[in-house]
Design an enzyme around this catalytic site. Structure first.
Site, PDB file in Angstrom:
ATOM      1  N   LEU A   7       4.678  -6.231  -1.342  1.00 22.50           N
ATOM      2  CA  LEU A   7       4.238  -6.273  -2.746  1.00 22.50           C
ATOM      3  C   LEU A   7       4.399  -7.655  -3.379  1.00 22.50           C
ATOM      4  O   LEU A   7       3.665  -7.998  -4.297  1.00 22.50           O
ATOM      5  CB  LEU A   7       4.953  -5.201  -3.553  1.00 22.50           C
ATOM      6  CG  LEU A   7       4.336  -3.819  -3.280  1.00 22.50           C
ATOM      7  CD1 LEU A   7       5.253  -2.696  -3.733  1.00 22.50           C
ATOM      8  CD2 LEU A   7       2.966  -3.681  -3.939  1.00 22.50           C
ATOM      9  N   ALA A  10      14.541  -3.445  -1.156  1.00 24.55           N
ATOM     10  CA  ALA A  10      13.898  -2.461  -0.286  1.00 24.55           C
ATOM     11  C   ALA A  10      12.699  -3.110   0.399  1.00 24.55           C
ATOM     12  O   ALA A  10      12.177  -4.128  -0.077  1.00 24.55           O
ATOM     13  CB  ALA A  10      13.451  -1.237  -1.080  1.00 24.55           C
ATOM     14  N   PHE A  11      12.278  -2.534   1.509  1.00 27.73           N
ATOM     15  CA  PHE A  11      11.290  -3.222   2.347  1.00 27.73           C
ATOM     16  C   PHE A  11       9.936  -3.395   1.668  1.00 27.73           C
ATOM     17  O   PHE A  11       9.162  -4.261   2.049  1.00 27.73           O
ATOM     18  CB  PHE A  11      11.154  -2.487   3.695  1.00 27.73           C
ATOM     19  CG  PHE A  11       9.989  -1.543   3.786  1.00 27.73           C
ATOM     20  CD1 PHE A  11      10.052  -0.276   3.250  1.00 27.73           C
ATOM     21  CD2 PHE A  11       8.824  -1.935   4.412  1.00 27.73           C
ATOM     22  CE1 PHE A  11       8.977   0.592   3.338  1.00 27.73           C
ATOM     23  CE2 PHE A  11       7.737  -1.077   4.502  1.00 27.73           C
ATOM     24  CZ  PHE A  11       7.815   0.179   3.958  1.00 27.73           C
ATOM     25  N   LYS A  12       9.638  -2.582   0.658  1.00 27.03           N
ATOM     26  CA  LYS A  12       8.326  -2.691   0.033  1.00 27.03           C
ATOM     27  C   LYS A  12       8.104  -4.048  -0.630  1.00 27.03           C
ATOM     28  O   LYS A  12       6.972  -4.457  -0.844  1.00 27.03           O
ATOM     29  CB  LYS A  12       8.125  -1.545  -0.960  1.00 27.03           C
ATOM     30  CG  LYS A  12       7.970  -0.206  -0.242  1.00 27.03           C
ATOM     31  CD  LYS A  12       7.571   0.924  -1.161  1.00 27.03           C
ATOM     32  CE  LYS A  12       7.268   2.181  -0.368  1.00 27.03           C
ATOM     33  NZ  LYS A  12       8.472   2.756   0.290  1.00 27.03           N
ATOM     34  N   ASP A  13       9.191  -4.754  -0.931  1.00 27.37           N
ATOM     35  CA  ASP A  13       9.055  -6.098  -1.493  1.00 27.37           C
ATOM     36  C   ASP A  13       8.265  -7.032  -0.573  1.00 27.37           C
ATOM     37  O   ASP A  13       7.535  -7.903  -1.052  1.00 27.37           O
ATOM     38  CB  ASP A  13      10.438  -6.728  -1.713  1.00 27.37           C
ATOM     39  CG  ASP A  13      11.182  -6.108  -2.884  1.00 27.37           C
ATOM     40  OD1 ASP A  13      10.525  -5.703  -3.867  1.00 27.37           O
ATOM     41  OD2 ASP A  13      12.427  -6.053  -2.830  1.00 27.37           O
TER      42      ASP A  13
END
Ligand SMILES: *Cc1c(COP(=O)(O)O)cnc(C)c1O
Length: 517
Positions: free
Chosen positions: A117, A111-114
């Protein structure tokens, strides 16, 4: 580069302080004292840059050399993106003559939050290491990251912080109420510094516990609590990079106007696009805000009112049935990562809107102070009344750079299906489908030559329920064969480590945390 709060005050922070602090003490969010412009030769100089090269070039404009040298920054960035499965990190994929998706989900949790993060975890570790090397008393600075999740953020944060020196991470999730894949992604990380707490209760219970921990001065001082939520400046900054990469990759194929359309919840992802534009990335078409039934942003761009509950039901509802509402007013939809009541990062845009429209605009410091006061006033009103209306000049300013559309669950399902049956056949997750649906509507207002890039924020396998629901009638479709990555298949069988919390009780959670750190 220094940073200050959207709610005013004289405090100016370094990049390190900004990243470690998260939220300003006056409740504001940190923004840079100025948005840097691109170097004059950026377009020729950067055009063949890799994701890592671009990250170094862009992040350097926001981080003083004295804080992080270029060599150190390159090392941090390279480490952050080495684990991504695609050589471009965030590749562009063509779906039509004027339609591309930017795949942001090639990181460890799909997912794009990687993207943000992974970098944030390395920045935390870097700052702590340096602080400890400088300490003369033999003591050690540590960080205890605590967060609540209903799914996506938790796993991306865990993968960003696993195995990092002097950092422990505690993620609370409502037991049995996150999807099996998301639960497996979180709890199969068995590194000693990662602690999953399965709380018997709801997501709101988990969030309340985390809030009480942060407001407990004693507990916070003892354990140095850190937050990884999307208001952290480093997350926004990391996300500006892929707008540039996408621009260059598109330019290699076609010379035309580009419009970015972004499935939006907390307004972090699209805000990064706004910074890219303000820095000088050519975007003459509007940035497209795509929301699900939780449409506070779509309503803002229609009415100039930022309000939790729609107070103008006379507005035509053209997009069919909306999701059911929970007690807090959040609607449950097929795109749960965008199920929000208010968008925390929107405050940053409000500051720029206030700044641009301040009257008596002589001195930049005076304007800045006034903008802080204005935003402070709006946010107080929002807190008190659940709504605030901005002056029409402010709304006009907002409309210069953005447009917005709301998308229903029905339309989301239709889009998943039509894209699968389309050519090329391509399976999208429900969040990306919201973006694609909104983009199709926005295309009506673009010049004929404008090419759209829709940000694809998750891999479809993470949202099997919506994808299966959309494609169940299609005889050619087989979820395991067509969508499921090999990596996911073993995940459900792997060893897990999870701590059960029998009641949603802050004291119980404190005991767990104290037992481990
Ligand atoms: C977090 C998330 C979003 C929303 O991004 P914001 O930065 O909060 O606007 C969209 N899609 C997915 C899959 C997400 O995880």
């Amino acid at each position: 580069m220094k940073y200050f709060s959207t709610r005013g005050g004289d405090q100016e922070l370094s990049f390190e302080e900004t990243v470690l602090t998260g939220l300003a003490p006056n409740g504001g969010l940190y923004i840079p004292v100025e948005i840097p412009s691109l170097p004059s030769n950026w377009e020729t100089e950067w055009k063949d840059y890799s994701f890592v090269d671009l990250s170094v070039a862009i992040l350097s404009l926001y981080i003083s050399r004295e804080e992080i040298s270029e060599l150190e920054l390159r090392d941090l960035v390279a480490k952050s993106y080495a684990g991504f499965r695609h050589p471009y990190v965030t590749p562009l994929r063509k779906l039509g003559e004027k339609k591309y998706v930017l795949e942001l989900w090639h990181g460890p949790t799909w997912a794009f939050k990687d993207v943000a993060l992974q970098l944030l975890g390395n920045l935390f570790e870097f700052f702590l290491k340096r602080r400890n090397a400088r300490r003369m008393d033999g003591g050690t600075d540590k960080l205890t990251v605590v967060g609540a999740t209903s799914g996506d953020t938790g796993s991306a944060a865990i993968y960003g912080l696993r195995n990092k020196a002097n950092i422990s991470i505690f993620i609370l999730h409502p037991k049995g109420r996150v999807s099996p894949i998301q639960e497996a992604q979180m709890t199969t990380v068995t590194d000693a510094n990662v602690h999953n707490l399965a709380v018997k209760g709801t997501f709101d219970d988990c969030q309340d516990i985390v809030k009480s921990l942060f407001s407990d001065i004693q507990f916070n001082a003892t354990h140095h609590l850190g937050a990884v939520n999307s208001i952290n400046w480093a997350r926004i900054l990391a996300q500006t990079v892929y707008y540039f990469l996408a621009y260059f990759h598109l330019r290699k194929e076609i010379q035309s106007e580009v419009q970015f359309v972004v499935p939006t919840g907390n307004f972090g992802d699209i805000l990064a696009g706004y910074y890219a534009k303000r820095m000088g990335l050519p975007m003459s078409a509007h940035l497209g805000v795509a929301t699900n039934a939780n449409d506070i942003l779509a309503r803002f761009w229609k009415t100039g009112r930022y309000e939790k509950v729609d107070s103008s039901p006379e507005l035509p509802v053209s997009d069919g049935k909306q999701g059911t509402q929970d007690a807090s007013g959040v609607k449950e939809t097929l795109s749960p990562a965008m199920d929000i009541l208010i968008s925390s990062n929107f405050e940053r845009l409000l500051w720029y809107l206030a700044f641009e429209t301040v009257e008596d605009a002589s001195d930049v410091n005076v304007r800045r102070a006034k903008a802080g006061d204005i935003v402070d006033g709006w946010m107080l009103k929002m807190k008190k009344d659940g709504k605030v209306e901005v002056p029409v000049t402010v709304l006009e300013f907002a409309r210069r750079d953005f447009c917005a559309e709301r998308v229903s669950d029905e339309q989301t399902l239709e889009t998943i299906k039509s894209q699968f049956l389309g050519s090329p056949s391509y399976v999208v997750d429900p969040h990306t489908a919201v973006g694609l649906t909104a983009a199709a509507r926005m295309a009506n207002y673009n010049s004929l030559s404008t090419v759209q890039i829709i940000l694809s924020t998750a891999h479809p396998a993470k949202f099997s329920e919506a994808v299966s629901q959309a494609l169940q009638g299609s005889s050619q479709f087989d979820f395991n064969r067509d969508v499921m990555p090999e990596e996911f298949k073993g995940l459900l069988q792997k060893d897990r480590r999870v701590i059960d919390v029998e009641r949603p009780d802050v004291e119980l959670v404190k005991k767990v945390i104290e037992g481990y750190v």
